[in-house]
Design an enzyme around this catalytic site. Structure first.
Site, PDB file in Angstrom:
ATOM      1  N   GLY A  86      50.399  43.465 121.458  1.00 59.49           N
ATOM      2  CA  GLY A  86      50.243  42.515 120.368  1.00 59.49           C
ATOM      3  C   GLY A  86      51.537  42.171 119.647  1.00 59.49           C
ATOM      4  O   GLY A  86      51.598  41.168 118.930  1.00 59.49           O
TER       5      GLY A  86
ATOM      6  N   THR B  57      41.536  53.916 114.551  1.00 59.93           N
ATOM      7  CA  THR B  57      40.517  54.042 113.511  1.00 59.93           C
ATOM      8  C   THR B  57      39.978  52.663 113.166  1.00 59.93           C
ATOM      9  O   THR B  57      40.694  51.668 113.259  1.00 59.93           O
ATOM     10  CB  THR B  57      41.097  54.642 112.203  1.00 59.93           C
ATOM     11  N   ILE B  58      38.711  52.631 112.793  1.00 55.21           N
ATOM     12  CA  ILE B  58      38.184  51.409 112.182  1.00 55.21           C
ATOM     13  C   ILE B  58      38.546  51.534 110.706  1.00 55.21           C
ATOM     14  O   ILE B  58      38.299  52.565 110.081  1.00 55.21           O
ATOM     15  CB  ILE B  58      36.660  51.233 112.416  1.00 55.21           C
ATOM     16  N   SER B  59      39.190  50.512 110.162  1.00 62.72           N
ATOM     17  CA  SER B  59      39.632  50.558 108.766  1.00 62.72           C
ATOM     18  C   SER B  59      38.445  50.653 107.825  1.00 62.72           C
ATOM     19  O   SER B  59      37.310  50.335 108.195  1.00 62.72           O
ATOM     20  CB  SER B  59      40.437  49.303 108.427  1.00 62.72           C
TER      21      SER B  59
ATOM     22  N   HIS C 210      39.127  45.833 105.072  1.00 63.32           N
ATOM     23  CA  HIS C 210      38.751  44.619 105.809  1.00 63.32           C
ATOM     24  C   HIS C 210      38.477  43.487 104.826  1.00 63.32           C
ATOM     25  O   HIS C 210      38.859  42.337 105.065  1.00 63.32           O
ATOM     26  CB  HIS C 210      37.517  44.891 106.676  1.00 63.32           C
TER      27      HIS C 210
ATOM     28  N   ASP D 132      44.250  44.163 121.953  1.00 62.09           N
ATOM     29  CA  ASP D 132      44.555  45.580 121.808  1.00 62.09           C
ATOM     30  C   ASP D 132      45.254  46.020 123.081  1.00 62.09           C
ATOM     31  O   ASP D 132      44.994  45.473 124.147  1.00 62.09           O
ATOM     32  CB  ASP D 132      43.284  46.413 121.569  1.00 62.09           C
ATOM     33  N   HIS D 133      46.152  46.987 122.970  1.00 60.52           N
ATOM     34  CA  HIS D 133      46.884  47.397 124.177  1.00 60.52           C
ATOM     35  C   HIS D 133      46.177  48.520 124.925  1.00 60.52           C
ATOM     36  O   HIS D 133      46.652  48.958 125.952  1.00 60.52           O
ATOM     37  CB  HIS D 133      48.346  47.739 123.861  1.00 60.52           C
TER      38      HIS D 133
HETATM   39  N1  SAH Z   1      41.209  46.294 113.046  1.00 61.99           N
HETATM   40  C1  SAH Z   1      40.911  47.475 113.813  1.00 61.99           C
HETATM   41  C2  SAH Z   1      42.017  48.490 113.633  1.00 61.99           C
HETATM   42  C3  SAH Z   1      42.102  49.484 114.741  1.00 61.99           C
HETATM   43  S1  SAH Z   1      43.416  50.692 114.540  1.00 61.99           S
HETATM   44  C4  SAH Z   1      39.596  48.054 113.343  1.00 61.99           C
HETATM   45  O1  SAH Z   1      39.368  48.030 112.142  1.00 61.99           O
HETATM   46  O2  SAH Z   1      38.810  48.534 114.164  1.00 61.99           O
HETATM   47  C5  SAH Z   1      44.813  49.829 115.197  1.00 61.99           C
HETATM   48  C6  SAH Z   1      44.688  49.361 116.616  1.00 61.99           C
HETATM   49  O3  SAH Z   1      45.963  48.847 117.018  1.00 61.99           O
HETATM   50  C7  SAH Z   1      44.342  50.439 117.625  1.00 61.99           C
HETATM   51  O4  SAH Z   1      43.157  50.043 118.273  1.00 61.99           O
HETATM   52  C8  SAH Z   1      45.532  50.458 118.596  1.00 61.99           C
HETATM   53  O5  SAH Z   1      45.149  50.666 119.939  1.00 61.99           O
HETATM   54  C9  SAH Z   1      46.107  49.073 118.395  1.00 61.99           C
HETATM   55  N2  SAH Z   1      47.528  48.918 118.755  1.00 61.99           N
HETATM   56  C10 SAH Z   1      48.560  49.756 118.461  1.00 61.99           C
HETATM   57  N3  SAH Z   1      49.722  49.264 118.958  1.00 61.99           N
HETATM   58  C11 SAH Z   1      49.416  48.091 119.584  1.00 61.99           C
HETATM   59  C12 SAH Z   1      50.195  47.116 120.294  1.00 61.99           C
HETATM   60  N4  SAH Z   1      51.513  47.249 120.482  1.00 61.99           N
HETATM   61  N5  SAH Z   1      49.552  46.031 120.789  1.00 61.99           N
HETATM   62  C13 SAH Z   1      48.209  45.888 120.626  1.00 61.99           C
HETATM   63  N6  SAH Z   1      47.431  46.766 119.981  1.00 61.99           N
HETATM   64  C14 SAH Z   1      48.020  47.864 119.452  1.00 61.99           C
END
Ligand code: SAH
Length: 244
Positions: free
Chosen positions: A154, A60-62, A67, A119-120
């Site tokens: 990450g 999700t986009i927060s 933010h 992102d993974h």
């Molecule tokens: N700041 C982003 C938040 C996206 S939601 C926004 O506002 O758009 C959280 C994100 O964390 C997802 O995209 C998910 O794929 C990523 N994520 C989850 N576990 C992860 C990991 N181990 N390493 C990297 N990214 C991860």
């Protein structure tokens, strides 16, 4: 009248101005940095509403106010030349705002400072790249290498780019990963949602208590580490990469 409605807008400018008027964003630099990113480039639906939105792949986009909060906790550590790691970069929206905060508007194409989004999920890394390419300053950030999106776990940080003035974590961690604290500069600050460990307790076994809290971790100039639990949140978890 709901807060979400109150803080919505018919344009990006209206949304950010309404968040500012409502006191959900207080810092002028954060406000300016958010005014300079059109959330419609990053959110596939209702971009000017103060709520999270799904972006696919379980991410999700927060919400814009989240933010804003994240940036306000980090803003004193963000200046021209700062190095930043944005873990769980998802849509790339916050990566863009953070880049604005380390960029003097007169040198958008410059190479001082860097924000690395991790992102993974490879597809999300591609989407973030595409989203950022929708604006002129975004394209310059990518071309100059001021912003780099990487597919990786990450939870390990990104030691090639360390040390970082700021580490932002956009998904809930199971712990305050010490490897991330190691990658902070002295001084530096990390903003990280952490799942409360409640396995052992009676409340935990009954499924009570727990929850996620934002922790602000400061590595002070003398190298000491200070951790503070600041407020309760609800983020998607930081997980293993999904099986292909
Ligand atoms: N700041 C982003 C938040 C996206 S939601 C926004 O506002 O758009 C959280 C994100 O964390 C997802 O995209 C998910 O794929 C990523 N994520 C989850 N576990 C992860 C990991 N181990 N390493 C990297 N990214 C991860």
């Amino acid at each position: 009248m709901s807060m979400a409605w109150y803080c919505s807008g018919s344009s990006n400018t209206e949304l950010i101005e309404n968040l500012f008027k409502a006191g959900l964003i207080k810092n002028e630099r954060v406000k300016d940095a958010m005014l300079r990113v059109d959330r419609a480039h990053y959110a596939p639906s209702s971009p000017y509403q103060d709520s999270p939105q799904p972006i696919g792949y379980g991410a999700t986009i927060s919400a814009p106010h989240m933010h804003g909060h994240a940036c306000e906790y980090l803003v004193d550590f963000l200046k021209p030349g700062s190095r930043v790691l944005d873990i769980g970069s998802g849509s790339g929206y916050l990566t863009h705002v953070l880049t604005n905060l380390i960029t003097d508007p007169s040198s958008v194409g410059g190479t001082d400072g860097q924000v690395i989004g991790i992102d993974h999920i490879q597809e999300l890394v591609e989407i973030a790249h595409k989203n950022m390419s929708k604006s002129e300053d975004g394209r310059q950030y990518l071309e100059s290498g001021r912003v780099k999106f990487i597919t990786a776990d990450g939870r390990l940080g990104w030691k090639e780019g360390a040390p970082y003035d700021v580490i932002h974590v956009g998904a809930a961690a199971e712990q305050l990963h010490s490897v991330l604290i190691e990658q902070l500069r002295t001084p530096g600050r990390m903003f990280i949602p952490v799942e409360t460990e409640n396995n052992g307790s009676l409340a935990g076994r009954l499924g009570l208590g727990g929850g996620q809290y934002i922790w602000v971790v400061d590595k002070k100039a003398d190298g000491s580490v200070h951790k503070e639990k600041v407020f309760q949140v609800s983020y998607v978890p930081l997980t293993d990469a999904p099986q292909k």
